[in-house]
Design a protein around this motif. Structure first.
Motif, PDB file in Angstrom:
ATOM      1  N   PHE A 190       6.601  -1.157   1.858  1.00 61.32           N
ATOM      2  CA  PHE A 190       8.074  -0.499   1.189  1.00 61.32           C
ATOM      3  C   PHE A 190       9.314  -1.622   1.197  1.00 61.32           C
ATOM      4  CE2 PHE A 190       5.317   2.440   3.844  1.00 61.32           C
ATOM      5  CZ  PHE A 190       5.321   3.648   3.002  1.00 61.32           C
ATOM      6  N   LYS A 191       8.966  -2.795   1.176  1.00 61.60           N
ATOM      7  CA  LYS A 191      10.021  -3.582   1.232  1.00 61.60           C
ATOM      8  C   LYS A 191      10.728  -3.814  -0.118  1.00 61.60           C
ATOM      9  CE  LYS A 191      10.926  -8.702   1.909  1.00 61.60           C
ATOM     10  NZ  LYS A 191      10.376  -9.884   2.423  1.00 61.60           N
ATOM     11  N   ASN A 192      11.977  -3.628  -0.114  1.00 65.81           N
ATOM     12  CA  ASN A 192      12.762  -3.650  -1.239  1.00 65.81           C
ATOM     13  C   ASN A 192      12.386  -2.302  -2.158  1.00 65.81           C
ATOM     14  OD1 ASN A 192      14.212  -6.049  -0.652  1.00 65.81           O
ATOM     15  ND2 ASN A 192      12.602  -7.085  -1.363  1.00 65.81           N
ATOM     16  N   VAL A 193      11.794  -1.242  -1.713  1.00 67.81           N
ATOM     17  CA  VAL A 193      11.517  -0.144  -2.385  1.00 67.81           C
ATOM     18  C   VAL A 193      12.170   1.050  -1.721  1.00 67.81           C
ATOM     19  CG1 VAL A 193       9.688   1.267  -3.320  1.00 67.81           C
ATOM     20  CG2 VAL A 193       9.423  -1.144  -3.234  1.00 67.81           C
ATOM     21  N   THR A 194      13.425   1.328  -2.056  1.00 65.40           N
ATOM     22  CA  THR A 194      14.100   2.523  -1.609  1.00 65.40           C
ATOM     23  C   THR A 194      14.653   3.413  -2.725  1.00 65.40           C
ATOM     24  OG1 THR A 194      16.008   1.467  -1.494  1.00 65.40           O
ATOM     25  CG2 THR A 194      14.805   1.139   0.243  1.00 65.40           C
ATOM     26  N   LEU A 195      13.580   3.889  -3.323  1.00 65.26           N
ATOM     27  CA  LEU A 195      13.923   4.968  -4.444  1.00 65.26           C
ATOM     28  C   LEU A 195      14.287   6.171  -3.785  1.00 65.26           C
ATOM     29  CD1 LEU A 195      11.374   4.251  -7.370  1.00 65.26           C
ATOM     30  CD2 LEU A 195      13.841   3.781  -7.280  1.00 65.26           C
ATOM     31  N   GLU A 196      15.178   6.933  -4.342  1.00 68.99           N
ATOM     32  CA  GLU A 196      15.607   8.226  -3.808  1.00 68.99           C
ATOM     33  C   GLU A 196      14.907   9.359  -4.775  1.00 68.99           C
ATOM     34  OE1 GLU A 196      17.443   9.017  -1.304  1.00 68.99           O
ATOM     35  OE2 GLU A 196      18.080   7.050  -0.625  1.00 68.99           O
ATOM     36  N   ASP A 197      14.566  10.409  -4.140  1.00 65.87           N
ATOM     37  CA  ASP A 197      13.674  11.353  -4.774  1.00 65.87           C
ATOM     38  C   ASP A 197      14.800  12.316  -5.660  1.00 65.87           C
ATOM     39  OD1 ASP A 197      11.890  11.996  -2.100  1.00 65.87           O
ATOM     40  OD2 ASP A 197      11.307  10.922  -3.903  1.00 65.87           O
TER      41      ASP A 197
END
Length: 377
Positions: A370-377
């Motif tokens: 999940f590193k650097n992956v914080t996409l919002e739904d």
């Protein structure tokens, strides 16, 4: 002195053999089972992990009841059931539940459901007199024996709160971002497009990572819920007089919503338009958005989504539309749709699922995925 050397040599051999036995036991403890929804993905995951798929037969009797027969002993084993949602969604769910319960009653140590596309994930909000089906499905999965869930790009990330077991919601965005950079010529002249205001957060996240502009399509034509007639929209009874007030008591009427015409907020003239979403099922809204983008001057149009359900006559509509390419992952099988439409491209995400299984099995941290992956739904 000789005795000490001999004993130390024996201790070293014992430690080495113990380590080898632990590694062999760790590998042999993994059992990959697959339902009928996506056996190709299960084969890819098993090959990447270097393990053999467990013997499991899932079939239907003449009265359409689902039967599950596990050929190998799974007592004390860590089971990973690969089952995704397809067009035959209800059978997919029953196969998963019965397989999990069969493993539970066979004394499996842990049962992890690898569900790349979680069925009924769109029904996660209360609408009219319906219900939140995702909550019901979560209860059924936990009751059947699943102790862990691995899924990908939930429609709403809050769905994880419905489950009484851990849920790892993986992201396919790194694969899609890499496709944009490697396979779209002159992607620097692109603009990320949100098909509706609801997907603006996801489009914003893509644009920030690629350092591109963003555009939002507003005023998508869709049937309003207020257009349907049911008992709730009947006018309330107005009492003649209130005992405590001298004015009539009533319920104020809600003003009707007016649908604005479709327009694009942002500049797409002379640029490549890239629409991003979590799933593409009914493509009519995507085709309508592509036609608007074409009228506004976009000379190439791409659609990127994690789950390519592509139901109904989606291949024909895509083939006849201004869309140049539809890029999806293999969370859902769509080989038949690809044969009907040359514009559909597939990205393999089995490496991400296999790495998640390996980390869970070895009790390693999942934060790297999940590193650097914080996409919002």
């Amino acid at each position: 002195m000789l005795l000490n050397k001999t004993s130390s040599r024996l201790v070293g051999q014992t430690n080495f053999s113990r380590k080898c036995n632990m590694e062999n036991n760790s590998t042999s403890d993994i059992v990959i089972l697959s339902g009928n929804s996506h056996p190709e993905l299960a084969d890819l995951i098993a090959n990447r992990l270097g393990v053999r798929k467990g013997g499991c037969s899932v079939y239907h009797k003449t009265n359409r009841e689902t039967m599950v027969e596990i050929a190998d002993s799974i007592r004390g084993k860590n089971i990973y059931i690969v089952q995704t949602g397809t067009k035959d969604v209800n059978n997919n769910i029953m196969e998963l539940l019965i397989m999990a319960y069969a493993c539970k009653t066979s004394s499996a140590r842990s049962i992890v459901g690898v569900i790349p596309y979680l069925p009924y994930s769109k029904q996660c909000k209360m609408r009219k007199r319906g219900c939140i089906v995702t909550k019901l499905l979560a209860k059924m999965m936990c009751k059947s024996g699943l102790t862990h869930i691995i899924t990908m790009d939930l429609h709403q990330k809050e769905i994880q709160g419905f489950y009484d077991c851990p849920v790892d919601n993986l992201r396919a965005s790194p694969f899609l971002l890499q496709y944009i950079q490697d396979s779209i010529p002159d992607y620097r002249n692109s603009v990320i497009v949100a098909r509706n205001p609801g997907s603006a957060k996801k489009a914003t996240s893509y644009s920030e990572r690629l350092r591109l502009a963003i555009a939002v399509i507003h005023g998508e034509q869709k049937e309003a819920e207020s257009d349907e007639v049911d008992g709730r929209y009947s006018p309330p009874c107005l009492p003649s007089r209130s005992r405590t007030m001298d004015v009539p008591v009533g319920v104020p009427v809600h003003p009707a919503k007016e649908k604005p015409p479709i327009n694009v907020v942002g500049d797409v003239g002379g640029r490549i338009a890239i629409m991003v979403d979590d799933m593409i099922d009914d493509v009519q809204s995507f085709v309508a958005a592509a036609e608007v983008l074409k009228e506004c001057g976009a000379y190439k149009i791409y659609v990127l989504a994690t789950h390519g359900l592509l139901s109904s006559d989606a291949p024909r509509l895509i083939e006849d539309s201004p869309i140049d390419e539809v890029v999806v992952t293999n969370t859902v099988p769509h080989e038949l749709q690809k044969m009907q439409c040359n514009k559909i491209k597939t990205i393999d995400i089995s490496v991400l699922l296999s790495e998640a299984i390996r980390r869970i099995h070895n009790k390693e941290s999942m934060s790297y995925l999940f590193k650097n992956v914080t996409l919002e739904d």
